[in-house]
Every structure is written in C-alpha cells, then in structure tokens.
Design a protein around this motif. Structure first.
Motif, PDB file in Angstrom:
ATOM      1  N   ARG A  45     -19.563  62.635 -23.025  1.00  0.00           N
ATOM      2  CA  ARG A  45     -19.105  61.507 -22.210  1.00  0.00           C
ATOM      3  C   ARG A  45     -18.299  61.989 -21.006  1.00  0.00           C
ATOM      4  NH1 ARG A  45     -17.942  59.701 -27.366  1.00  0.00           N
ATOM      5  NH2 ARG A  45     -15.746  60.222 -27.098  1.00  0.00           N
TER       6      ARG A  45
ATOM      7  N   ASP B  13     -11.300  62.036 -30.403  1.00  0.00           N
ATOM      8  CA  ASP B  13     -11.614  60.666 -30.798  1.00  0.00           C
ATOM      9  C   ASP B  13     -11.808  60.569 -32.304  1.00  0.00           C
ATOM     10  OD1 ASP B  13     -11.544  59.701 -28.185  1.00  0.00           O
ATOM     11  OD2 ASP B  13     -13.626  60.267 -27.819  1.00  0.00           O
TER      12      ASP B  13
ATOM     13  N   ASP C 229     -14.475  51.955 -34.976  1.00  0.00           N
ATOM     14  CA  ASP C 229     -15.232  52.513 -33.858  1.00  0.00           C
ATOM     15  C   ASP C 229     -15.198  51.582 -32.652  1.00  0.00           C
ATOM     16  OD1 ASP C 229     -17.217  54.924 -33.441  1.00  0.00           O
ATOM     17  OD2 ASP C 229     -18.168  53.190 -32.490  1.00  0.00           O
TER      18      ASP C 229
ATOM     19  N   ARG D 177     -13.754  52.362 -28.873  1.00  0.00           N
ATOM     20  CA  ARG D 177     -14.629  52.181 -27.704  1.00  0.00           C
ATOM     21  C   ARG D 177     -13.979  51.250 -26.685  1.00  0.00           C
ATOM     22  NH1 ARG D 177     -20.194  52.680 -27.296  1.00  0.00           N
ATOM     23  NH2 ARG D 177     -20.384  52.773 -29.571  1.00  0.00           N
TER      24      ARG D 177
ATOM     25  N   ALA E  90     -11.170  53.081 -24.906  1.00  0.00           N
ATOM     26  CA  ALA E  90     -11.686  54.036 -23.921  1.00  0.00           C
ATOM     27  C   ALA E  90     -12.227  53.315 -22.695  1.00  0.00           C
ATOM     28  CB  ALA E  90     -12.774  54.896 -24.564  1.00  0.00           C
ATOM     29  N   ALA E  91     -12.898  52.182 -22.910  1.00  0.00           N
ATOM     30  CA  ALA E  91     -13.416  51.416 -21.768  1.00  0.00           C
ATOM     31  C   ALA E  91     -12.277  50.862 -20.919  1.00  0.00           C
ATOM     32  CB  ALA E  91     -14.307  50.281 -22.277  1.00  0.00           C
TER      33      ALA E  91
ATOM     34  N   SER F 141     -10.872  53.759 -18.885  1.00  0.00           N
ATOM     35  CA  SER F 141     -11.802  54.155 -17.826  1.00  0.00           C
ATOM     36  C   SER F 141     -11.822  53.133 -16.698  1.00  0.00           C
ATOM     37  CB  SER F 141     -13.202  54.340 -18.416  1.00  0.00           C
ATOM     38  OG  SER F 141     -14.129  54.707 -17.418  1.00  0.00           O
TER      39      SER F 141
ATOM     40  N   GLN G 110     -15.559  59.322 -13.434  1.00  0.00           N
ATOM     41  CA  GLN G 110     -15.117  58.196 -14.242  1.00  0.00           C
ATOM     42  C   GLN G 110     -16.218  57.153 -14.415  1.00  0.00           C
ATOM     43  OE1 GLN G 110     -12.411  57.964 -16.032  1.00  0.00           O
ATOM     44  NE2 GLN G 110     -11.823  60.013 -15.322  1.00  0.00           N
TER      45      GLN G 110
ATOM     46  N   VAL H  67     -18.331  58.430 -17.149  1.00  0.00           N
ATOM     47  CA  VAL H  67     -17.660  58.195 -18.433  1.00  0.00           C
ATOM     48  C   VAL H  67     -17.833  56.745 -18.862  1.00  0.00           C
ATOM     49  CG1 VAL H  67     -15.416  58.112 -19.573  1.00  0.00           C
ATOM     50  CG2 VAL H  67     -16.005  60.057 -18.129  1.00  0.00           C
ATOM     51  N   ALA H  68     -17.621  55.801 -17.927  1.00  0.00           N
ATOM     52  CA  ALA H  68     -17.767  54.391 -18.252  1.00  0.00           C
ATOM     53  C   ALA H  68     -19.188  54.064 -18.669  1.00  0.00           C
ATOM     54  CB  ALA H  68     -17.349  53.537 -17.051  1.00  0.00           C
TER      55      ALA H  68
ATOM     56  N   ILE I 192     -19.707  55.378 -22.203  1.00  0.00           N
ATOM     57  CA  ILE I 192     -18.987  54.579 -23.197  1.00  0.00           C
ATOM     58  C   ILE I 192     -19.796  53.352 -23.581  1.00  0.00           C
ATOM     59  CG2 ILE I 192     -16.951  53.102 -23.518  1.00  0.00           C
ATOM     60  CD1 ILE I 192     -15.359  55.124 -21.919  1.00  0.00           C
TER      61      ILE I 192
ATOM     62  N   PHE J 173     -19.333  55.755 -31.177  1.00  0.00           N
ATOM     63  CA  PHE J 173     -18.431  56.297 -30.169  1.00  0.00           C
ATOM     64  C   PHE J 173     -17.624  57.487 -30.687  1.00  0.00           C
ATOM     65  CE2 PHE J 173     -14.221  56.430 -28.222  1.00  0.00           C
ATOM     66  CZ  PHE J 173     -14.567  56.608 -26.888  1.00  0.00           C
TER      67      PHE J 173
END
Length: 326
Positions: free
Chosen positions: A81, A105, A218, A222, A225-226, A229, A259, A262-263, A266, A272
C-alpha cells in the motif's frame, strides 16, 4: 564387653540401618495399604463429582480461525500500500522514528481484536449483544433484565451493601470484557500466524461472533487508515495552492501521488491488516469441557485428597498417643 568387640552386629554382616526417610516411606506405604478402602472411596468420589459437574455445566463449542499479516507479495496478496521508492524518496519520511517505535497494521489488529473502539462498534449490534449476554435478555418482553439465580442475587446484595448496583444493559466496556474472557490468541510455530479461538454454547453463534469480531477489527483499521490518508491528501493540496517555488511544488506533487496511491490501495476490497488463512470453523459436537480429560483428573485428585486425609489422621492419632503416654 571385651576390648575390640563391636557394639553393633550389623557392621559385621554389612547390614545398614534404615534411614529415617526409608522408614517414613515404608510407614506411608503400609498406611496406604491399610486404608485402601479410603483410597477407593476418594477416587470414585472424585469421578462421581466430575460426572455430576459435567451434567450441570453447559457444554460449549470452540470456534477457531487462523490469521496472518496481510501479504504484500504473491498471487494472493493485495500488494504494497505504501510506495517504498518514488519521486524524491518522500515515502521514507512518511513514518519517521526509530525501528523499535514502528507498529505494523497486524500488531494493531491483534491489540484491537474485540476491544477498545471495536467493542464500541460491536455494542451497537443488538443481535450480537443478545448472543453475548443471553442470561440478561428477555425474549418475551424484548428487554434487558437482571439474571436470575442465587449467585447473581448474592452479587447484587453485596453491591448494594457497598453502595453500588449491577449493570443492566451492556455497553462497549462490557462487550470488551466478555470477549476478553472468551477469546484466546495463540502463536503458531513461533511465526507470524495466530490461532484465535472463541467458546460459546451455540455452534452457529460462536462462528458468527468470531467472524463479526474479525470483520469489525479489520474495518476499523481500514477506516482509520482512510481517514489519515484523506487528511494528508487534503493538507498537501492546501499547501500546493500556497507554494509557488517550483522545487517545492514538485516535492509536494510527489507526496500527493504517493498518498493518492495509498488511498487507492486502501479502498481495494481485500483484507486490510490480516489475511484469514483458515476461516472460522468448529467441531460438530461440543468439545468443552472434555470428559476424557476431566474425569481421570478428578479421579486422581480424589486419590490425592484421600492420601492427604489418611496421612493427616494418622499424624493426629500419633500425636494424641504421644500426649497420652506422657
């Protein structure tokens, strides 16, 4: 007695006197032989108590699943990711700090499994609460109630004595405590994989609970992280609107590309933080408590208790006899 004669004939025949430990052992063995009826009674009493307990205890099913860190390589992996090298190596500055400060993670997944904000999220599901606390849910009135029985009544009386009261409707903290009591996480072969087990009196409920806790954990990671980001992307775009130096704009553009990647990763519909190596499963029959283990152990415990009682009673009789002889 003539000179040179031995006072102890055992020395001439090489017969050594018995030590105190050997004498005590012989007396103990003789005591056990004399009290064999008590030993049999203790062993059969322990077995009978175990059988009665097995009839009284509600059997439970053990649901188990095996998980591991999300794979980054391989045909079944979701891929990396976070880009490792791109642009001006800006990704190397995405998570500064010493090596012992890094937290994967998967480590977050294990720490949050059924606790903290995950438990708060699970507490919003009424069906899950009813499955976790069946003794407090009244299906007829569709309301939460105090559990019946002598032990809950004694507990409520004790709490009232100290100015407290028992809880009625479960919340996130109660869900976390209940899951902590039921969940067991074991390491497999000293590797990264973990086996997670959960016990419940209903097989379908045990499987459903384990799957829901895993999915909620999970999903929480996620979403977190979103959120991070999205915040970083918004900040970079805001800075791009204010920076006019070409080199600075290029560096921010590289960060923005990283980024956005990454998004995008995700949002992929794949696990995840943890891959499910083995989905939740349980035996067709209850496996706890195990009669093949409980009954023999109870018999051995009864024998040990009978031996202790025999030894204690014999010691008391010897003590009383000594006092009477004086």
């Amino acid at each position: 007695m003539p000179d040179g004669a031995l006072a102890q004939p055992d020395a001439m025949t090489l017969r050594l006197p018995a030590t105190g430990g050997e004498a005590d052992l012989r007396r103990f063995v003789r005591l056990l032989r004399q009290g064999w009826r008590w030993l049999l009674a203790g062993g059969f009493g322990g077995i009978a108590l175990a059988v009665c307990t097995l009839w009284l205890v509600t059997p439970a099913y053990t649901a188990a699943m095996v998980i591991g860190p999300t794979a980054r390589v391989g045909s079944a992996a979701m891929g990396a990711r976070v880009p490792m090298l791109s642009g001006r190596d800006s990704a190397a500055m995405a998570e500064p700090g010493a090596g012992d400060e890094s937290l994967s993670d998967f480590a977050r997944y294990l720490e949050l499994f059924g606790s903290g904000p995950v438990a708060e999220q699970l507490a919003r599901d009424s069906r899950l609460l009813q499955a976790l606390f069946p003794d407090r849910w009244d299906a007829e009135t569709q309301r939460w109630r105090m559990p019946s029985g002598m032990v809950p009544a004694v507990k409520r009386a004790f709490l009232a004595l100290v100015g407290r009261q028992d809880w009625l409707e479960p919340d996130g903290e109660r869900v976390a405590r209940a899951l902590r009591d039921r969940l067991v996480i074991d390491m497999l072969r000293s590797g990264p994989m973990r086996r997670i087990t959960l016990r419940h009196s209903d097989r379908a409920t045990a499987l459903d609970l384990l799957g829901r806790v895993a999915a909620a954990t999970d999903a929480h990671l996620r979403a977190e992280a979103a959120r991070r980001s999205a915040a970083q992307i918004a900040h970079i775009k805001d800075r791009l609107g204010a920076v006019t130096v070409a080199e600075h704009r290029q560096a921010l553009s590289d960060l923005l590309l990283d980024q956005e990647r990454v998004a995008m990763m995700i949002g992929v519909d794949l696990p995840f933080a943890a891959d499910m190596i083995q989905p939740p499963g349980a035996a067709a029959l209850p496996d706890w408590p195990n009669p093949a283990v409980v009954v023999p152990l109870a018999g051995v415990a009864g024998l040990i208790a009978a031996c202790f009682c025999l030894s204690a009673s014999h010691a008391l009789r010897d003590g009383w006899a000594g006092e009477a002889a004086r």
